[in-house]
Motif scaffolding. Structure first.
Motif, short mmCIF file in Angstrom:
data_model
loop_
_atom_site.label_atom_id
_atom_site.label_comp_id
_atom_site.label_asym_id
_atom_site.label_seq_id
_atom_site.Cartn_x
_atom_site.Cartn_y
_atom_site.Cartn_z
N LYS A 244 76.18 76.77 20.78
CA LYS A 244 77.66 76.27 21.15
C LYS A 244 77.98 75.76 22.33
O LYS A 244 78.07 74.71 23.23
CB LYS A 244 78.99 75.97 19.87
CG LYS A 244 78.82 75.14 18.74
CD LYS A 244 79.28 75.48 17.91
CE LYS A 244 79.14 75.01 16.20
NZ LYS A 244 79.91 75.28 15.25
N VAL A 245 78.47 77.06 22.54
CA VAL A 245 79.33 76.81 24.32
C VAL A 245 78.03 76.68 24.92
O VAL A 245 77.75 75.92 26.47
CB VAL A 245 79.13 78.61 24.46
CG1 VAL A 245 79.47 79.09 26.25
CG2 VAL A 245 80.13 79.12 23.84
N ILE A 246 76.32 76.90 25.13
CA ILE A 246 75.36 76.84 25.91
C ILE A 246 75.26 74.87 25.99
O ILE A 246 75.30 74.48 27.33
CB ILE A 246 74.15 76.96 25.66
CG1 ILE A 246 73.79 78.89 25.79
CG2 ILE A 246 73.13 76.78 25.91
CD1 ILE A 246 72.69 79.57 25.65
N LYS A 247 75.04 75.12 24.33
CA LYS A 247 74.74 73.50 24.89
C LYS A 247 76.39 72.70 25.22
O LYS A 247 76.44 71.48 26.84
CB LYS A 247 75.61 72.58 23.50
CG LYS A 247 75.16 71.07 23.29
CD LYS A 247 75.03 70.18 21.89
CE LYS A 247 74.74 69.59 21.47
NZ LYS A 247 76.30 68.50 21.61
N ALA A 248 77.51 73.04 25.50
CA ALA A 248 78.30 72.50 26.52
C ALA A 248 78.61 72.47 27.71
O ALA A 248 78.52 72.38 28.79
CB ALA A 248 80.09 72.77 26.38
N TYR A 249 77.80 73.34 28.01
CA TYR A 249 77.37 74.50 29.92
C TYR A 249 76.52 72.91 29.89
O TYR A 249 76.67 72.68 31.51
CB TYR A 249 77.12 75.86 29.53
CG TYR A 249 76.91 76.88 30.80
CD1 TYR A 249 77.47 77.28 31.60
CD2 TYR A 249 75.53 76.43 31.54
CE1 TYR A 249 77.70 78.27 33.06
CE2 TYR A 249 75.05 76.93 32.80
CZ TYR A 249 76.75 77.39 33.90
OH TYR A 249 75.97 78.34 34.62
N ASP A 250 75.00 73.07 29.56
CA ASP A 250 74.07 72.57 29.87
C ASP A 250 74.41 70.82 30.09
O ASP A 250 73.80 70.21 30.80
CB ASP A 250 72.92 72.86 29.22
CG ASP A 250 72.65 74.53 29.13
OD1 ASP A 250 73.04 74.96 30.17
OD2 ASP A 250 71.28 74.57 28.15
N GLU A 251 75.66 70.58 29.15
CA GLU A 251 75.76 68.61 29.25
C GLU A 251 76.52 68.72 30.06
O GLU A 251 76.65 67.95 30.54
CB GLU A 251 76.11 68.61 28.23
CG GLU A 251 75.22 68.28 26.63
CD GLU A 251 75.82 67.83 25.49
OE1 GLU A 251 77.05 68.38 25.68
OE2 GLU A 251 75.59 67.94 24.29
N HIS A 252 76.80 69.76 31.16
CA HIS A 252 78.15 69.42 32.13
C HIS A 252 77.78 69.57 33.20
O HIS A 252 76.79 69.89 33.35
CB HIS A 252 79.49 70.63 32.09
CG HIS A 252 80.20 70.90 33.01
ND1 HIS A 252 80.96 69.49 32.94
CD2 HIS A 252 80.55 71.45 34.32
CE1 HIS A 252 82.34 69.88 33.99
NE2 HIS A 252 81.73 71.36 34.50
N LYS A 253 78.07 68.07 33.88
CA LYS A 253 77.63 68.25 35.62
C LYS A 253 78.14 68.88 36.55
O LYS A 253 77.17 69.37 37.76
CB LYS A 253 78.16 66.76 35.66
CG LYS A 253 77.08 65.88 34.37
CD LYS A 253 75.60 65.30 34.85
CE LYS A 253 75.45 63.96 33.78
NZ LYS A 253 74.68 64.90 32.52
N GLY A 254 79.03 69.37 36.79
CA GLY A 254 79.59 69.90 37.77
C GLY A 254 79.51 71.83 37.21
O GLY A 254 78.26 71.56 37.11
N ARG A 255 80.58 72.65 38.38
CA ARG A 255 80.30 73.86 37.81
C ARG A 255 80.85 74.58 36.78
O ARG A 255 82.19 74.63 36.69
CB ARG A 255 81.32 74.35 39.52
CG ARG A 255 79.96 73.89 40.62
CD ARG A 255 79.93 74.82 41.65
NE ARG A 255 80.25 75.72 41.69
CZ ARG A 255 80.77 76.72 42.22
NH1 ARG A 255 82.16 76.87 41.81
NH2 ARG A 255 80.72 78.24 41.79
N ALA A 256 80.45 75.08 35.97
CA ALA A 256 80.96 75.69 34.70
C ALA A 256 80.82 77.04 34.80
O ALA A 256 80.09 77.90 34.90
CB ALA A 256 80.34 75.50 32.92
N VAL A 257 82.16 77.47 34.07
CA VAL A 257 81.36 79.62 34.15
C VAL A 257 81.74 79.67 32.40
O VAL A 257 83.15 78.86 31.50
CB VAL A 257 82.48 80.22 35.11
CG1 VAL A 257 84.07 80.15 34.40
CG2 VAL A 257 82.18 81.76 34.75
#
Ligand code: TXA
Ligand code: MG
Length: 330
Positions: A244-257
């Protein structure tokens, strides 16, 4: 006003003790987080805390003491308080007791109780002893920001607003004290924190947990707290938490950590990860520092792995729930 970071030596203890006695505020290290201290018996000093922090004045302050005698002067010590004093002080626990008249109402936000704590930190204890007064102190951050666990965090938030920061290095625990109410018939948990409730219960008997971290949706939890600039999303422990974390990270357009436990770090591949450590205690130690680091490095989304509610986990989850302001993924 210039805010000085002072090393703990004889001269600086004397200087800071003098500031406290004269109604000024000083940031002090404790084993939990840095506090913004003033003489608890001096209303002018206490007012300066609220001003510097931008804190609503009906939110009561914890009074820090260096010996049991000071506690007796401030509050009515009942049997359970004696158990806490004998077993857990100094330490990361705050007890709420019926207050004595000597404590001004500006310290307690008008309540008839007072929160008392003896920090397990040599620098704090020596300064309180040397000043000769009880020291009330909230965490030394600007209201709504993550609590400070290093002198530089305090400087970042309060530069120019206070005289001095006594530098005790990094706080060993990194999360605020556990607060228990001993003024009521049943012992109640008011805030989970640096002393696991399981440890307290061994000596005190059952502690009533009014709002467990898993009650994420109760209204008070919606208020902004411990907030970095970037939105925080909390992923509750589940079988496919990492996916779930990976999905949210990959869907985000900006810079996520991603804030991840060491055991999961590899699973995120090339994605940006801040490692929170091996376990609940490490997570507690690193959380506030990493929230501030994420701000400094201008991430615009923070994705946090949630952990179990036991041990230090309850305190960690409580902070993460607040930091996430309701952005919680089951
Ligand atoms: O570890 C800590 O507790 C740190 C260090 C500096 O000692 N202090 C800290 O203070 O976290 P602060 O002000 O950020 O949080 C204290 C909390 C507040 O939520 C306040 O409402 C609660 O303690 N509190 C203080 N006195 C109380 C009282 N008499 N009854 C109920 N809650 C109280
Ligand atoms: Mg605070």
């Amino acid at each position: 006003m210039e805010t000085k970071i002072l090393q703990p030596n004889d001269k600086n203890y004397a200087y800071c003790a003098n500031l406290l006695r004269n109604g000024q505020v000083v940031a002090i290290p404790t084993e939990t987080v840095y506090g913004l201290g003033a003489n608890a018996l001096d209303e002018n000093g206490v007012k300066k805390i609220y001003q510097a922090k931008g804190r609503p004045s009906d939110n009561p302050l914890i009074v820090h003491v260096a010996d049991f005698e000071m506690i007796e002067k401030l509050a009515f010590v009942n049997d359970r308080a004696k158990i806490v004093m004998q077993n857990f002080m100094p330490g990361a626990v705050t007890m709420v007791l019926k207050k004595k008249d000597i404590v001004p109402s500006c310290v307690t936000g008008g309540l008839d109780t007072v929160g008392i704590r003896m920090p397990a930190n040599e620098v704090a204890l020596r300064l309180i002893k040397e000043s000769g007064v009880p020291v009330c102190a909230p965490s030394a951050n600007t209201s709504t920001r993550p609590s400070p666990t290093k002198a530089t965090h305090v400087l970042f938030d309060l530069d120019g607003k206070i005289d001095a920061i006594l530098d005790g290095g990094e706080c060993s625990l990194g999360v605020e004290s556990t607060i228990i109410d001993l003024s009521t018939e049943k012992t109640r948990l008011l805030r989970a924190g640096g002393m696991p409730i399981e440890v307290l219960e061994e000596k005190l008997g059952e502690i009533e947990v009014v709002s467990s971290s898993s009650i994420a949706l109760c209204p008070g939890m919606k208020y902004k707290h411990y907030s970095p600039k970037a939105p925080v999303f909390l992923f509750l422990p589940s079988k496919n938490q990492v996916e779930k974390v990976i999905k949210a990270y990959d869907e985000h357009k900006g810079r996520a950590v991603i804030f991840a436990l060491e055991k999961n770090k590899e699973k995120y591949g090339e994605r940006t990860v801040y490692c929170v450590g091996k376990n609940d205690k490490d997570y507690a130690h690193n959380l506030f520092d990493l929230l501030r680091k994420a701000d400094k490095n201008e991430f615009d989304l923070i994705l946090c792995e949630g952990i179990d509610d036991s041990g230090y986990g309850l305190g960690v989850m409580n902070r993460l729930i607040k930091a996430s302001a309701g952005n919680i993924i089951q």
